[in-house]
Enzyme design. Structure first.
Site, PDB file in Angstrom:
ATOM      1  N   GLN A 172       0.822  -1.203   0.000  1.00 22.97           N
ATOM      2  CA  GLN A 172       0.000   0.000   0.000  1.00 22.97           C
ATOM      3  C   GLN A 172       0.861   1.260   0.000  1.00 22.97           C
ATOM      4  O   GLN A 172       1.863   1.337   0.707  1.00 22.97           O
ATOM      5  CB  GLN A 172      -0.904  -0.020   1.237  1.00 22.97           C
ATOM      6  CG  GLN A 172      -2.096   0.899   1.157  1.00 22.97           C
ATOM      7  CD  GLN A 172      -3.167   0.526   2.179  1.00 22.97           C
ATOM      8  OE1 GLN A 172      -3.192  -0.583   2.681  1.00 22.97           O
ATOM      9  NE2 GLN A 172      -4.036   1.456   2.485  1.00 22.97           N
ATOM     10  N   SER A 179       4.126  -6.322   3.095  1.00 21.79           N
ATOM     11  CA  SER A 179       2.784  -6.274   3.670  1.00 21.79           C
ATOM     12  C   SER A 179       1.762  -6.828   2.679  1.00 21.79           C
ATOM     13  O   SER A 179       1.764  -8.021   2.394  1.00 21.79           O
ATOM     14  CB  SER A 179       2.454  -4.833   4.094  1.00 21.79           C
ATOM     15  OG  SER A 179       1.286  -4.799   4.890  1.00 21.79           O
ATOM     16  N   LEU A 180       0.897  -5.989   2.119  1.00 21.02           N
ATOM     17  CA  LEU A 180      -0.046  -6.438   1.099  1.00 21.02           C
ATOM     18  C   LEU A 180       0.656  -7.226  -0.009  1.00 21.02           C
ATOM     19  O   LEU A 180       0.129  -8.216  -0.519  1.00 21.02           O
ATOM     20  CB  LEU A 180      -0.752  -5.218   0.484  1.00 21.02           C
ATOM     21  CG  LEU A 180      -1.435  -5.444  -0.862  1.00 21.02           C
ATOM     22  CD1 LEU A 180      -2.684  -6.282  -0.690  1.00 21.02           C
ATOM     23  CD2 LEU A 180      -1.728  -4.124  -1.539  1.00 21.02           C
ATOM     24  N   ARG A 224      -9.251  -8.794   3.668  1.00 24.22           N
ATOM     25  CA  ARG A 224      -8.208  -8.106   4.427  1.00 24.22           C
ATOM     26  C   ARG A 224      -8.437  -6.597   4.437  1.00 24.22           C
ATOM     27  O   ARG A 224      -8.397  -5.965   5.492  1.00 24.22           O
ATOM     28  CB  ARG A 224      -6.846  -8.434   3.816  1.00 24.22           C
ATOM     29  CG  ARG A 224      -5.637  -7.823   4.535  1.00 24.22           C
ATOM     30  CD  ARG A 224      -4.369  -8.193   3.762  1.00 24.22           C
ATOM     31  NE  ARG A 224      -3.143  -7.889   4.491  1.00 24.22           N
ATOM     32  CZ  ARG A 224      -2.439  -6.769   4.346  1.00 24.22           C
ATOM     33  NH1 ARG A 224      -2.863  -5.817   3.520  1.00 24.22           N
ATOM     34  NH2 ARG A 224      -1.315  -6.585   5.028  1.00 24.22           N
ATOM     35  N   HIS A 252      -0.320  -2.952  11.294  1.00 29.91           N
ATOM     36  CA  HIS A 252       0.731  -3.772  11.921  1.00 29.91           C
ATOM     37  C   HIS A 252       0.915  -3.422  13.399  1.00 29.91           C
ATOM     38  O   HIS A 252       2.029  -3.293  13.897  1.00 29.91           O
ATOM     39  CB  HIS A 252       2.050  -3.639  11.156  1.00 29.91           C
ATOM     40  CG  HIS A 252       1.954  -4.097   9.730  1.00 29.91           C
ATOM     41  ND1 HIS A 252       1.823  -5.424   9.388  1.00 29.91           N
ATOM     42  CD2 HIS A 252       1.923  -3.397   8.566  1.00 29.91           C
ATOM     43  CE1 HIS A 252       1.730  -5.514   8.068  1.00 29.91           C
ATOM     44  NE2 HIS A 252       1.778  -4.304   7.552  1.00 29.91           N
ATOM     45  N   GLN A 259       0.680 -11.443  10.408  1.00 33.08           N
ATOM     46  CA  GLN A 259       1.212 -10.249   9.746  1.00 33.08           C
ATOM     47  C   GLN A 259       0.358  -9.012  10.007  1.00 33.08           C
ATOM     48  O   GLN A 259       0.849  -7.888  10.024  1.00 33.08           O
ATOM     49  CB  GLN A 259       1.310 -10.515   8.231  1.00 33.08           C
ATOM     50  CG  GLN A 259       1.982  -9.425   7.435  1.00 33.08           C
ATOM     51  CD  GLN A 259       1.273  -9.170   6.122  1.00 33.08           C
ATOM     52  OE1 GLN A 259       0.130  -8.751   6.096  1.00 33.08           O
ATOM     53  NE2 GLN A 259       1.967  -9.421   5.025  1.00 33.08           N
TER      54      GLN A 259
END
Length: 318
Positions: free
Chosen positions: A11, A96-97, A121, A205, A254
């Site tokens: 992102q 991440s993503l 998500r 996170h 995560q």
């Protein structure tokens, strides 16, 4: 022997128009966007290609848009390769993503299931943001140990944890708004060159995302996870992972755990990776590679002309 890793952005890398040239060139990409739009319930191609930018910045749109742009490149590579199977790296990793794109590249998730997972998500993360007012901040100029000291200092005041270890002296923290704001002041007192709040919708996170992890678990349990065709270095462990059950658990972890990106790059280097290909919008990860590793060849696949520049090298790993 030299090895290659695919890296997939997360992102923040989005821009209006991303993926449009691939869409116009490849039938498989058109079908991918059609499938994604059906799953998401809106025309992903329209918002990806035409915006508006503010819409594309919304978490519930940004995440699927970036994912599908990366998946579009995987589809295009399959069409461009001689045997139709696409290029096969030695490792993959995503920020991440981007970990979902990496898992799709390794065959752990089908493209369709990756979209389904990210659809849950992004909605679950947005709901968690709405439930708990949080934010993130970039701390530049403090070493990892100093940032850990910083977050320890903030424990009596509220939630403030390390979120992204992006490079040696660029680390993001995450938590409730007031505590992160206060942490920026403390970071500057500790000698940080910059400590600034990030324009994000919530405390990604961090423990404030716990409800999103629970919702994600339900969806992931309904999807098929296959053994990885090549190892994917996980955000949570910074280790090469291939076991589908462990990978599924790590995707849930995560949501609230920090992204160990610096460690991930070091793991790739220690496994003889000397070439990385960033696949998806922008060049954020390429910049982090430059700051973290030396003697690594960096290539990008974002816009279609990029392929012409690196085609021969990309197809070496078919």
């Amino acid at each position: 022997m030299s090895k290659t890793a695919y890296l997939f952005p997360g992102q923040g890398s989005q821009y209006v128009g991303m993926g449009q040239d691939l869409y116009e060139r490849f039938d498989s990409v058109k079908q991918l966007y059609a499938t994604a739009s059906e799953i998401l319930g809106y025309d992903l191609a329209e918002v990806s290609f035409n915006g508006p930018e503010e819409k594309l910045k919304e978490t519930v749109v940004t995440q699927p848009a970036i994912l599908v742009h990366s998946l579009a490149w995987l589809s295009a590579l399959a069409e461009l390769s001689k045997d139709g199977g696409g290029a096969t790296p030695d490792f993959a990793a995503g920020h991440s993503l981007g970990e979902y794109s990496a898992l799709a590249s390794a065959g752990v998730l089908s493209h369709e299931d990756a979209i389904k997972a990210v659809n849950t998500r992004c909605k679950a993360m947005q709901a968690a943001c709405d439930e708990n007012r949080g934010t993130m901040a970039a701390i530049i100029g403090l070493e990892r140990d100093q940032v850990l000291e910083l977050t320890d200092k903030m424990k009596p005041h509220g939630i403030c944890v390390p979120a992204n270890f992006n490079s040696g002296n660029q680390i993001a923290i995450s938590g409730d708004y007031a505590t992160v704001e206060q942490a920026c002041e403390v970071a500057r007192e500790m000698g940080a060159k910059r400590a600034m709040l990030l324009p994000v919708g919530g405390a990604f996170h961090s423990p404030l995302m716990a409800s999103a992890g629970a919702k994600l678990q339900i969806t992931l349990d309904q999807l098929e996870f296959s053994p990885a065709q090549f190892p994917v270095v996980a955000n949570v462990t910074a280790q090469p992972e291939s076991d589908p059950a462990k990978i599924k658990k790590l995707l849930v972890d995560q949501i609230t755990a920090p992204v160990l990106w610096t460690d991930t790059l070091e793991t790739l280097k220690n496994n003889a990776v000397t070439r990385v290909v960033e696949i998806g919008p922008g060049k954020v990860l390429s910049g982090l590679v430059k700051r973290t590793l030396s003697d690594v060849e960096i290539m990008n696949l974002d816009k279609l002309p990029d392929f012409d520049l690196v085609a021969e090298k990309i197809m070496e790993v078919v």
